[in-house]
Scaffold this motif. Structure first.
Motif, PDB file in Angstrom:
ATOM      1  N   GLY A  82       0.810  -1.206   0.000  1.00 53.08           N
ATOM      2  CA  GLY A  82       0.000   0.000   0.000  1.00 53.08           C
ATOM      3  C   GLY A  82       0.844   1.257   0.000  1.00 53.08           C
ATOM      4  N   ALA A 116      -5.877   3.606  -1.529  1.00 58.82           N
ATOM      5  CA  ALA A 116      -5.529   3.175  -0.177  1.00 58.82           C
ATOM      6  C   ALA A 116      -6.659   2.379   0.450  1.00 58.82           C
ATOM      7  CB  ALA A 116      -5.204   4.397   0.685  1.00 58.82           C
ATOM      8  N   SER A 120      -6.471  -1.700   1.302  1.00 57.82           N
ATOM      9  CA  SER A 120      -6.399  -1.961   2.749  1.00 57.82           C
ATOM     10  C   SER A 120      -6.910  -3.350   3.116  1.00 57.82           C
ATOM     11  CB  SER A 120      -7.201  -0.905   3.522  1.00 57.82           C
ATOM     12  OG  SER A 120      -6.578   0.345   3.457  1.00 57.82           O
ATOM     13  N   VAL A 158      -4.099   0.425   9.559  1.00 55.94           N
ATOM     14  CA  VAL A 158      -3.582   0.367   8.191  1.00 55.94           C
ATOM     15  C   VAL A 158      -4.196   1.456   7.320  1.00 55.94           C
ATOM     16  CG1 VAL A 158      -3.603  -0.992   6.064  1.00 55.94           C
ATOM     17  CG2 VAL A 158      -2.944  -2.070   8.215  1.00 55.94           C
ATOM     18  N   THR A 159      -5.517   1.511   7.266  1.00 57.04           N
ATOM     19  CA  THR A 159      -6.190   2.464   6.375  1.00 57.04           C
ATOM     20  C   THR A 159      -5.869   3.916   6.731  1.00 57.04           C
ATOM     21  OG1 THR A 159      -7.991   0.894   5.997  1.00 57.04           O
ATOM     22  CG2 THR A 159      -8.398   3.184   5.412  1.00 57.04           C
ATOM     23  N   LEU A 162      -2.308   4.782   5.604  1.00 55.66           N
ATOM     24  CA  LEU A 162      -2.175   4.974   4.162  1.00 55.66           C
ATOM     25  C   LEU A 162      -2.813   6.288   3.715  1.00 55.66           C
ATOM     26  CD1 LEU A 162      -2.890   1.371   2.814  1.00 55.66           C
ATOM     27  CD2 LEU A 162      -0.686   2.547   2.940  1.00 55.66           C
TER      28      LEU A 162
END
Length: 470
Positions: A82, A116, A120, A158-159, A162
């Motif tokens: 990512g 992104a 994800s 994570v999301t 990013l």
């Protein structure tokens, strides 16, 4: 005058200030430093947060530290996919800014945010099944289970991580990277406090240990995202772009371009990371002392690397601006100035490391007689690494310049040649077929990195010479 007219005037203001040819290089150097300094400091801030987490985890015991290292490996390998894709926002937005196309700047960021979000879900699968992956790789069940606890906390960040990277790329592309630095500086103490409370269960909170460390990081990622969105939508000059306007639209053509540019970046990052992971395995086969010395020397390398990495990000923006306005001489100048600046700074830092290499080694291993072997080997690796530090900085900066020209597939090929066709075999041969041992492994790393840097320089010169200004 519309807000977009103001943006277009701002896009040309810096180059209109350059009135004589003699000022070009001085102006380019000034603009590169203005971009690179906050970018490099932001990266150092990220390392500071990671170091804080490790210090708190270290108090839980050696097993927790080992589990965190395993979890970090699983997380980084997945997150890199990512990260490479989202990093393509910077060159696309920078080229649009240079071309005085604010609508395309907004589209570039919007496409990065969608990319992104879409990437994800598959990225999160790796951390969520981290224990099974580690067991399949032969890791001890207890360590794999502890690592999974850490990953269960990390995965929810994570999301937002990013998305914040996409916002950072946008901010840098419009010559305003400072807010990302301010946000990161504020995040360091916030992360330390959250990690402390959630790991040890203070202030009436449950003691979550490794799970708490991961959750603290995820919560901080959400916080940095919200702060980044506030700057992007409320503060000048960002708010003039209306970055959340028509956010529901997926620009399929630009999405394809972003994947074409970003996917090779991801794979190239993984190739470099994989080489150093493989080098650690080689060191482990040589001796425990060799592995410990390698890890310390590599940590120093990671800290030094933040300086050329910041310059690399600035080079992407500066080259992207020049490409956007179709200024061939400015493309060459941006790449040359960024590379020269990187060489000068990395050489100075490398000299400082060489002079203080014994003190650095003792800082990690202490002064006990039992640590003398590790201290001696670490100082030797730092000395051998002098050429590696400079070559690694150069390859990073020139790769950033090429990203500003949307050239990422050929650099991926060069990474495969430099790191795996030359670097790894040379490290194996010198490490096990000669008397160099651990030092030979680092010589191999230096050789592979130097070849990659040389090929990237050749590529940039070739592409820059093909450009023609109107």
């Amino acid at each position: 005058m519309t807000s977009f007219d103001k943006i277009e005037r701002a896009a040309t203001a810096s180059r209109e200030a350059v009135t004589t040819p003699g000022n070009h290089f001085a102006h380019e150097l000034s603009e590169t430093i203005k971009l690179a300094l906050p970018m490099a400091l932001t990266q150092l801030g990220q390392i500071a947060m990671m170091t804080t987490d490790l210090a708190f985890i270290g108090r839980l015991g050696n097993e927790a530290v080992a589990a965190a290292a395993l979890a970090g490996t699983v997380y980084f390998v997945s997150f890199t996919f990512g990260m490479g894709l989202v990093s393509a926002v910077a060159p696309l937005a920078a080229q649009a800014f240079g071309a005085r196309d604010p609508l395309l700047v907004r589209r570039s960021l919007r496409t990065g945010l969608w990319a992104a979000l879409l990437i994800s879900a598959p990225i999160m699968m790796f951390p969520l099944f981290g224990e099974q992956i580690l067991l399949a790789l032969g890791q001890a069940p207890a360590a794999a289970h502890l690592a999974q606890r850490y990953l269960f906390g990390l995965v929810w960040g994570v999301t937002p991580a990013l998305w914040f990277l996409a916002l950072r790329g946008f901010m840098g592309a419009v010559n305003r990277p400072e807010p990302a630095l301010w946000i990161t500086l504020a995040a360091i103490p916030a992360n330390a406090l959250l990690a402390y409370l959630l790991i040890y269960g203070e202030w009436g909170l449950p003691r979550l240990e490794l799970l708490g460390a991961g959750l603290a990081t995820a919560i901080v990622n959400f916080g940095t995202l919200l702060a980044g969105l506030w700057f992007a939508t409320r503060r000048r000059p960002f708010r003039e772009y209306h970055v959340l306007g028509h956010i529901w639209r997926i620009d399929r053509s630009l999405m394809r371009e972003l994947f074409v540019i970003g996917a090779p970046i991801s794979v190239a990052f993984l190739m470099e990371y994989g080489l150093f992971s493989a080098a650690a395995l080689l060191m482990g086969l040589i001796s425990t002392t060799a592995l410990a010395a390698h890890q310390v020397a590599l940590q120093i390398t990671a800290i030094l690397f933040m300086v050329p990495f910041g310059i690399s990000m600035a080079a992407t923006v500066r080259v992207g601006h020049a490409v956007g306005r179709n200024d061939a001489s400015a493309v060459k100048r941006a790449g040359l100035v960024a590379t020269g600046l990187g060489i000068a700074l990395v050489a100075a830092l490398t000299l400082a490391v060489i002079v203080s290499r014994f003190a650095i080694a003792r800082l990690f291993f202490g002064t006990a007689e039992s640590a003398e072997g590790a201290t001696e080997l670490t100082s030797t690796l730092l000395l051998v690494g002098a050429t590696f530090f400079v070559a690694d900085g150069v390859q990073s900066i020139v790769a950033g310049s090429l990203r500003g020209m949307n050239d990422t597939r050929v650099p991926l090929l060069f990474a495969a040649i430099g790191y795996w066709l030359i670097g790894f075999p040379t490290a194996c041969w010198l490490g096990f077929r000669t008397e160099f041992g651990a030092v030979g492994v680092w010589i191999g790393l230096s050789c592979g990195t130097a070849v990659n840097a040389a090929l990237l320089i050749w590529r940039f010169r070739l592409l820059a010479n093909r450009l023609r200004s109107p």
